[in-house]
Design an enzyme around this catalytic site. Structure first.
Site, PDB file in Angstrom:
ATOM      1  N   LYS A 251      -7.262  34.788  85.229  1.00 29.92           N
ATOM      2  CA  LYS A 251      -8.517  34.828  84.464  1.00 29.92           C
ATOM      3  C   LYS A 251      -8.951  33.391  84.171  1.00 29.92           C
ATOM      4  CE  LYS A 251     -10.784  37.056  80.554  1.00 29.92           C
ATOM      5  NZ  LYS A 251     -11.581  35.923  80.126  1.00 29.92           N
ATOM      6  N   LYS A 421      -8.402  42.981  80.522  1.00 31.25           N
ATOM      7  CA  LYS A 421      -7.967  41.589  80.363  1.00 31.25           C
ATOM      8  C   LYS A 421      -6.732  41.508  79.487  1.00 31.25           C
ATOM      9  CE  LYS A 421     -11.597  41.033  76.975  1.00 31.25           C
ATOM     10  NZ  LYS A 421     -12.953  40.591  76.782  1.00 31.25           N
TER      11      LYS A 421
END
Ligand code: AMP
Length: 578
Positions: A251, A421
C-alpha cells in the site's frame, strides 16, 4: 423554466433543517424542470458548471463580483463594499441592491434557468486579455435582469458559496423521486454515475431516454470512473477469514491517479476525479508511450530519490501538487507510478472481470523497474505470509498492505471487502486516522478568544440516512496561522441554523455548511451521550477521545467521503479485539 422557480426552491432549501424536507423540495424542483435543462440544474446544485473532471472554473473573485453588483445596480462600489462589510455575504448584498434598482427600470425580461447557466458557462470560458472585465460584464448582465432572490443565488454561485449543502446522494434520491415517485431508481442512477462521473449527463439521459438507457451505461475512455475504495480489518487473520486466498499488494502512500489514454490524448484524474493532467508531465509522457490505443488504469504515484531509488513519504510527494513551476519540480522530484488496476483496454471493459484476470493483463503491459510499474504483489492464504509481506513493506517505509479478493470485479464508487487495507498501527492510539466533516465551530475562551475560534464541531457520515452526525469537538492540531485561516474559511460558509443534513445535540456558536473534511487522530473511540454518531433510542453515540487534527483541510475529499458511522462502529469493536 424561469430561474425564479429555481431561486424560490433554493430559498426553501436554505431554510429547511430537515434532510427529508430537502429531498422533497429538490424532487419537486426536478419534476418542474424541462428535460433539456435538467443537466444544467444538476451542475448548479453541485456548485459547478460542468462535471468536476472537465476542470471548468468560473474564475470570479469577490472583488469582481462586487464590481458586477455595482455595475448592475448602478451603485457606487464603495457602497457595495460597505454593505458587504455589514452583511458578510455578497449574496445578501446583491439581493438588497437589485430590488432597489429594478423599480427604476422598465421591467426586463425574466431570466430563464438556461440563460443563467449559459451566462455562467460563458463567464468560465472567457480567458486572455480583458477576461476580467468580460466576466464582470456577463455577470452584471445577469444581475441587472434578476429579481432580488435570483440575484442572491447568482451572486453566491459565482463565488462558490451557494451554501445549500445538497450532496450527490440527495440529488440522486431526488432525481429518482422526481421520475418515479420514490427512491427506487437510486441504485441504477448511482451505477451510471459511477461509470461516467457526470451526474448532469446521467440525469439528462434518465429524463430524456428513460430508465432503460441507464442500464446501457458503459465505461468510456476520457470520462473518469468513480474509484473503488477499501474496507479495513485489524489483522491478516481476519482478512483471510473474510476473503480466503487473496492477492496482497503493497500500500503506497502518494497520489492515486486514474490514467486514461484515448488515442494520443492522455488524462489523469485524482481520487475525487479532478483533472490533474497538467501537474504530472512525466506520467503523461509515459502513458503516451504505451502501445495500447485506448486504455484506463489506476495506480499510486510517488516521488522517489533518483540517486538511491528510495520512495519518499507522502509529505514530500505532496509538494508535487502545485500550479506553477511544474516542469522544474518534475525534474527535481520525479514520480514513479505503481499500477494496481486495469479497467479498460482497446474497446474491452475490464471492470466486470475478476481481479486475477485484470492483474494478468496488467502485468503483460507494465513491467518492473520502469516508471509505470506493477504494484508489488503476492498471492496467499496464509496469514503468516501476509504478515511477513506486511512487515517487509512497512520497514521499507510504506503504509501497509492492501488485500484483494481474487474473483472480485472492480467495484466503481463502492467501498466493500473486495479490497481490504491493513495499516501500520501506532501504540496507544487508534491504528487509523479518521476523516471527519466540519459542521460548526465554537468561539472558545482564554488564549483562543483572540482568533474567535476555539474548537470545531466535527461529524461522520451516516450513509443510510444521508446525514452527518457529530462525533467530536476538535481543539488541537492546527497552528495559530491555520486557526485564523480556518475561521475565515468557515465564516464564508456559515449558515444561520443547523444545516438540514446535520444531526447534532451540541449547538456550536456558528453552524457551517458541511463542506470541509479534515483528518484527525484520536486515542480511542468511546461511547458518549453528547454525540449523535451511532446514537439510537437505547444506545449512546460514539465519540473520539483526545482528537487532534493531523492535516489541514482535505481538499481531495467531499463530505460524503468522510468516514461513516458504520466504519466507526467497526473500529470501535476492533479496539477490543487486539
Ligand atoms: P485509504 O485512503 O487509507 O482509504 O486507502 C485507500 C487508498 O490507498 C487508495 O485510494 C489508494 O490511493 C491507495 N493505495 C495505495 N496502494 C494501493 C494498492 N496497491 N491498491 C489500491 N489502493 C492503493
Amino acid at each position: 423554466m424561469k430561474f425564479a422557480i429555481v431561486a424560490e426552491h433554493f430559498e426553501k432549501l436554505e431554510e429547511t433543517t430537515k434532510r427529508l424536507e430537502m429531498f422533497e423540495i429538490l424532487s419537486q424542483l426536478f419534476k418542474k424542470t424541462p428535460h433539456s435543462d435538467i443537466d444544467k440544474l444538476i451542475y448548479i446544485c453541485q456548485e459547478r458548471i460542468k462535471p468536476a473532471y472537465e476542470g471548468i472554473e468560473i474564475g470570479m473573485a469577490e472583488r469582481m463580483l462586487e464590481k458586477a453588483i455595482a455595475r448592475a445596480t448602478g451603485t457606487d462600489i464603495k457602497k457595495v463594499k460597505e454593505l458587504y462589510k455589514k452583511k458578510g455575504d455578497l449574496g445578501l448584498v446583491a439581493e438588497a441592491l437589485s430590488g432597489k434598482f429594478k423599480n427604476k427600470l422598465i421591467k426586463p425580461k425574466e431570466l430563464t434557468l438556461a440563460e443563467v447557466y449559459d451566462g455562467f458557462l460563458k463567464t468560465a470560458k472567457v480567458s486572455g486579455v480583458g477576461a476580467v472585465d468580460q466576466k464582470i460584464s456577463i455577470i452584471a448582465g445577469l444581475l441587472s435582469r434578476a429579481n432580488p432572490k435570483e440575484a442572491k443565488y447568482i451572486a453566491r454561485f459565482v463565488i462558490g458559496r451557494l451554501r445549500l449543502g445538497i450532496g450527490d446522494p440527495t440529488i440522486m434520491d431526488s432525481l429518482s423521486k422526481a421520475k418515479i415517485g420514490d427512491r427506487g431508481l437510486r441504485e441504477k442512477i448511482e451505477r451510471a454515475y459511477n461509470l461516467c462521473s457526470d451526474l448532469g449527463f446521467v440525469a439528462k439521459t434518465l429524463f430524456e431516454k428513460g430508465e432503460k438507457a441507464l442500464d446501457k451505461f458503459k465505461v468510456t475512455p476520457g470520462k473518469p470512473i468513480r474509484m473503488a475504495l477499501a474496507e479495513r480489518l485489524p489483522s491478516s487473520k481476519d482478512i483471510i477469514k473474510k476473503i480466503g486466498k487473496c492477492a496482497v499488494e503493497a500500500k503506497y502512500d502518494g497520489f492515486r491517479l486514474q490514467c486514461h489514454k484515448v488515442g494520443n490524448k492522455v488524462f489523469l484524474f485524482s481520487r475525487n476525479l479532478e483533472n490533474m493532467t497538467h501537474m504530472f508531465p512525466e506520467i503523461v509522457s509515459e502513458v503516451k508511450k504505451l502501445r495500447q490505443k485506448n486504455i484506463i488504469f489506476e495506480g499510486e504515484a510517488l516521488a522517489y530519490n533518483d540517486a538511491t531509488g528510495e520512495l519518499y513519504p507522502f509529505q514530500v510527494t505532496i509538494t508535487r501538487k502545485r500550479k506553477y513551476e511544474i516542469e522544474k519540480i518534475a525534474e527535481e522530484l520525479p514520480l514513479r507510478m505503481f499500477v494496481f488496476d486495469l479497467l479498460y483496454v482497446n474497446g474491452k471493459d475490464f471492470t466486470p472481470e475478476k481481479y486475477i484476470t485484470r492483474r494478468k493483463k496488467l502485468e503483460s503491459i507494465f513491467k518492473k523497474g520502469e516508471i509505470l510499474q506493477p504494484s508489488a504483489m503476492i498471492v496467499t492464504d496464509d496469514p503468516k505470509e501476509m504478515e511477513k509481506f506486511f512487515e517487509q513493506e512497512v520497514s521499507a517505509g510504506l503504509e501497509g498492505v492492501m488485500a484483494k479478493r481474487l474473483d472480485a470485479p472492480y467495484s466503481a464508487g463502492a467501498r466493500n471487502y473486495n479490497w481490504i487495507k491493513l495499516k501500520r498501527s501506532y501504540r496507544g492510539e487508534l491504528s487509523d486516522t479518521i476523516d471527519v466533516v466540519i459542521v460548526g465551530y465554537l468561539k472558545g475562551r482564554g488564549m483562543r478568544a483572540k482568533f474567535g475560534i476555539g474548537a470545531i464541531l466535527v461529524a461522520v457520515y451516516d450513509k443510510k440516512e444521508d446525514v452527518f452526525k457529530t462525533i467530536a469537538k476538535v481543539g488541537s492540531g492546527f497552528s495559530e496561522k491555520q486557526w485564523v485561516e480556518l475561521r475565515e474559511m468557515l465564516d464564508k460558509i456559515a449558515i444561520k441554523h443547523r444545516p438540514a443534513r446535520v444531526d447534532s445535540e451540541i449547538k456550536p456558536d456558528v453552524w457551517v455548511e458541511p463542506k470541509y473534511v479534515i483528518t484527525v487522530r484520536a486515542d480511542e473511540i468511546t461511547r458518549s451521550p453528547l454525540h449523535t454518531a451511532g446514537k439510537t433510542e437505547k444506545e449512546m453515540g460514539y465519540a473520539l477521545r483526545f482528537p487532534r487534527a493531523v492535516e489541514f483541510i482535505r481538499f481531495d475529499k467531499t463530505p460524503e467521503d468522510a468516514n461513516t458511522v458504520n466504519e466507526i462502529k467497526k473500529m470501535y469493536k476492533m479496539q477490543f479485539e487486539h
